[in-house]
Scaffold this active site. Structure first.
Site, PDB file in Angstrom:
ATOM      1  N   LYS B   6       0.858  -1.204  -0.010  1.00 24.39           N
ATOM      2  CA  LYS B   6       0.081   0.318  -0.121  1.00 24.39           C
ATOM      3  C   LYS B   6       0.813   1.160   0.074  1.00 24.39           C
ATOM      4  O   LYS B   6       2.109   1.293   0.270  1.00 24.39           O
ATOM      5  CB  LYS B   6      -0.912  -0.108   1.237  1.00 24.39           C
ATOM      6  CG  LYS B   6      -1.832  -1.123   1.322  1.00 24.39           C
ATOM      7  CD  LYS B   6      -2.697  -0.932   2.432  1.00 24.39           C
ATOM      8  CE  LYS B   6      -3.878  -2.121   2.417  1.00 24.39           C
ATOM      9  NZ  LYS B   6      -4.693  -2.053   3.246  1.00 24.39           N
ATOM     10  N   THR B   7       0.314   2.379  -0.399  1.00 21.38           N
ATOM     11  CA  THR B   7       0.835   3.538  -0.287  1.00 21.38           C
ATOM     12  C   THR B   7       1.303   4.050   0.916  1.00 21.38           C
ATOM     13  O   THR B   7       0.038   4.213   1.761  1.00 21.38           O
ATOM     14  CB  THR B   7       0.173   4.551  -1.148  1.00 21.38           C
ATOM     15  OG1 THR B   7       0.143   4.055  -2.453  1.00 21.38           O
ATOM     16  CG2 THR B   7       0.933   5.902  -1.092  1.00 21.38           C
ATOM     17  N   LEU B   8       2.404   4.082   1.440  1.00 19.91           N
ATOM     18  CA  LEU B   8       2.623   4.496   2.898  1.00 19.91           C
ATOM     19  C   LEU B   8       2.907   5.968   3.167  1.00 19.91           C
ATOM     20  O   LEU B   8       2.577   6.499   3.836  1.00 19.91           O
ATOM     21  CB  LEU B   8       3.696   3.515   3.596  1.00 19.91           C
ATOM     22  CG  LEU B   8       3.289   2.135   3.724  1.00 19.91           C
ATOM     23  CD1 LEU B   8       4.610   1.381   3.902  1.00 19.91           C
ATOM     24  CD2 LEU B   8       2.329   1.979   4.779  1.00 19.91           C
ATOM     25  N   ASN B 114      -5.773   2.428   0.977  1.00 19.89           N
ATOM     26  CA  ASN B 114      -4.453   2.442   0.071  1.00 19.89           C
ATOM     27  C   ASN B 114      -4.888   3.386  -0.994  1.00 19.89           C
ATOM     28  O   ASN B 114      -4.959   3.316  -2.386  1.00 19.89           O
ATOM     29  CB  ASN B 114      -4.858   0.964  -0.795  1.00 19.89           C
ATOM     30  CG  ASN B 114      -3.409   0.950  -1.659  1.00 19.89           C
ATOM     31  OD1 ASN B 114      -2.416   1.625  -1.751  1.00 19.89           O
ATOM     32  ND2 ASN B 114      -3.645  -0.012  -2.619  1.00 19.89           N
TER      33      ASN B 114
END
Lengths: 264, 227
Positions: B6-8, B114
């Protein structure tokens, strides 16, 4: 239509290249009571004849709203129509949720056509035994489409389906050239007159005639029986006027005869 | 067990995008920098791109996610072309529809934790009028006559609010944008002095090549005669 050995399954072609099951499904549409549609540049109208099985029962509804800008008139198996109606309502609602705008009538009709065709080529499924007349207003234009159990969909200036629809179609064919420029009132009147052609012995009343309109600054609306009655009255009035004229002429002839006798 | 995909946090980022409506249409502006943290890494990227003949989008935030959004939208246009009966261009997806669709996509992603880590400006011409608005990584949807994303919200928007008049002239609109871009170059550390303008009118979209804007860096106090 004659029973042949090639009509027992949807997946069997006849030697002439016909699929009889589909044609029998279209026959189911032809057995339903008349539904007709017509459009002008600004409005689209459907008019239907609603049957009732006996005096005690209500009249079978044939017009349904799909969305604010679209509606249908059906002919054939009402239960099948409900399935297609649910599908159309879902499609229009989904489009509104995602894109924030009205789903173009042509797009939902294309989806319907695909859906209908699937049932003519799948194991264990049968074609939908209902024909729809779809009217809508989007993109600044009016739309009238006919769908059939075969999956074929066409756009029309005017069309009639169901039993005795040929008489209505003949009336529409005679008059459709003047439809584009007409106002709403005159358009509806033409629709009701066309329905009268195919009503046969049945008298048109506000209970068995259904009318719906959609168009520019006009959301899809099924007309209330009292409004329907005003159109029926206008038709009866014109007929009544013709009758009265004929009566007057007959009276004049009789008077002339009596005068001659007196002179004698 | 699968690694987290996921986009952190954003890695390569774009700074502000500005937009202003004027008499005949709308103009968007942004710089051409993709920052890698504090490093001015990619100095000639395009953060304003056309989607259809009448719509552009501009993106702040994670640049790879902006590229993904561009892909998603252009694919949607192609899919929609198949459905449209007439095959005519004016019947393709409108800017407002693209805007609405994008907001549904971004909101759906945020619900899955996400996100596409962007603040996107959607601008275009439909039915004789301009449509301009913004959608962010949380799926929030706004429409307005003046738009700014990123640091532009803090530096440029107040200046634009003061200067904006309904149906202003093109030159005045450009002047306002250039002024705001200059201020942003002075104050926002993640900018460079290289800008692209996108103009949309009823004729269509026109995106300029990069230009520079003059800035003054002499510190007044240290000028001769001042100290």
């Amino acid at each position: 239509m004659f029973r042949t050995q090639y009509d027992s399954d949807i997946s069997i072609y006849s030697p002439e290249g016909r699929l009889y099951q589909i044609e029998y499904a279209m026959q189911a549409v032809a057995q339903g009571s008349t539904a007709l549609g017509l459009k002008s540049k600004t409005h689209a109208v459907v008019v239907t004849l609603m049957r009732s099985s006996d005096e005690l029962s209500s009249h079978q509804r044939k017009i349904f709203k799909v969305d604010g800008h679209m509606g249908i008139a059906i002919s054939g198996l009402t239960a099948d129509a409900r399935v297609l109606l649910k599908f159309m309502r879902n499609e229009t609602l989904h489009h509104k949720f995602v894109y924030g705008s009205d789903l173009p009538t042509g797009e939902v009709v294309s989806s319907l056509a695909m859906k209908s065709q699937r049932n003519t080529q799948r194991w264990g499924r049968r074609p939908y035994g209902v024909g729809l007349l779809v009217i809508g207003y989007d993109g600044g234009k009016t739309h009238l489409y006919q769908t059939s159990p075969s999956g074929n969909c066409f756009s029309y200036y005017a069309q009639a389906i169901g039993s005795r629809s040929q008489s209505a179609r003949t009336y529409l064919e005679k008059n459709f050239k003047e439809f584009p420029e007409l106002g709403l009132e005159e358009l509806v009147l033409h629709g009701v007159k066309a329905l009268k052609e195919s009503s046969g012995k049945e008298t048109l009343t506000k209970l068995n005639v259904g009318i719906a309109v959609v168009g520019k600054e006009q959301k899809f609306e099924i007309l209330k029986p009292n409004k329907v009655q005003t159109y029926l009255d206008q038709i009866l009035q014109t007929e009544g006027e013709i009758e009265i004229e004929n009566e007057n002429e007959n009276e004049k002839d009789q008077e002339a005869e009596t005068l001659e006798l007196k002179l004698d | 067990m699968q690694p987290k995909k996921k986009t952190l946090r954003p890695i390569v980022t774009g700074s502000s995008v500005l937009g202003i409506k004027y008499k005949d249409g709308v103009i968007l502006a942004s710089d051409t920098l993709g920052s890698y943290g504090s490093l001015a890494r990619f100095r000639d990227i395009r953060r304003i791109v056309p989607i259809t003949k009448h719509t552009v989008i501009g993106g702040t935030g994670e640049f790879s996610d902006f590229q993904e959004i561009t892909k998603i939208l252009r694919q949607k246009i192609i899919e929609n072309q198949e459905l449209v009966e007439s095959g005519k261009e004016e019947d393709e997806l409108l800017p407002s529809e693209i805007h609405s669709y994008l907001s549904r996509v971004l909101y759906g992603r945020r619900n899955k934790f996400n996100p596409l880590w962007n603040d996107v400006v959607v601008a275009g011409f439909e039915k004789g009028k301009v449509h301009m608005g913004t959608v962010d990584l949380w799926g929030s949807y706004f429409e307005d006559d003046i738009i700014a994303t990123g640091y532009g919200t803090y530096f440029a928007l107040p200046l634009m609010r003061k200067a904006y008049k309904k149906d202003m002239e093109r030159d005045k609109a450009l002047e306002v944008l250039r002024d705001c871009l200059t201020v942003l170059f002075y104050r926002d550390c993640r900018t460079i002095n290289r800008y692209v303008f996108a103009e949309i009118t009823k004729e269509g979209v026109n995106i300029t090549d990069p230009v520079e804007i003059e800035t003054k860096w002499e510190i007044a106090d240290w000028q001769e005669g001042k100290l």
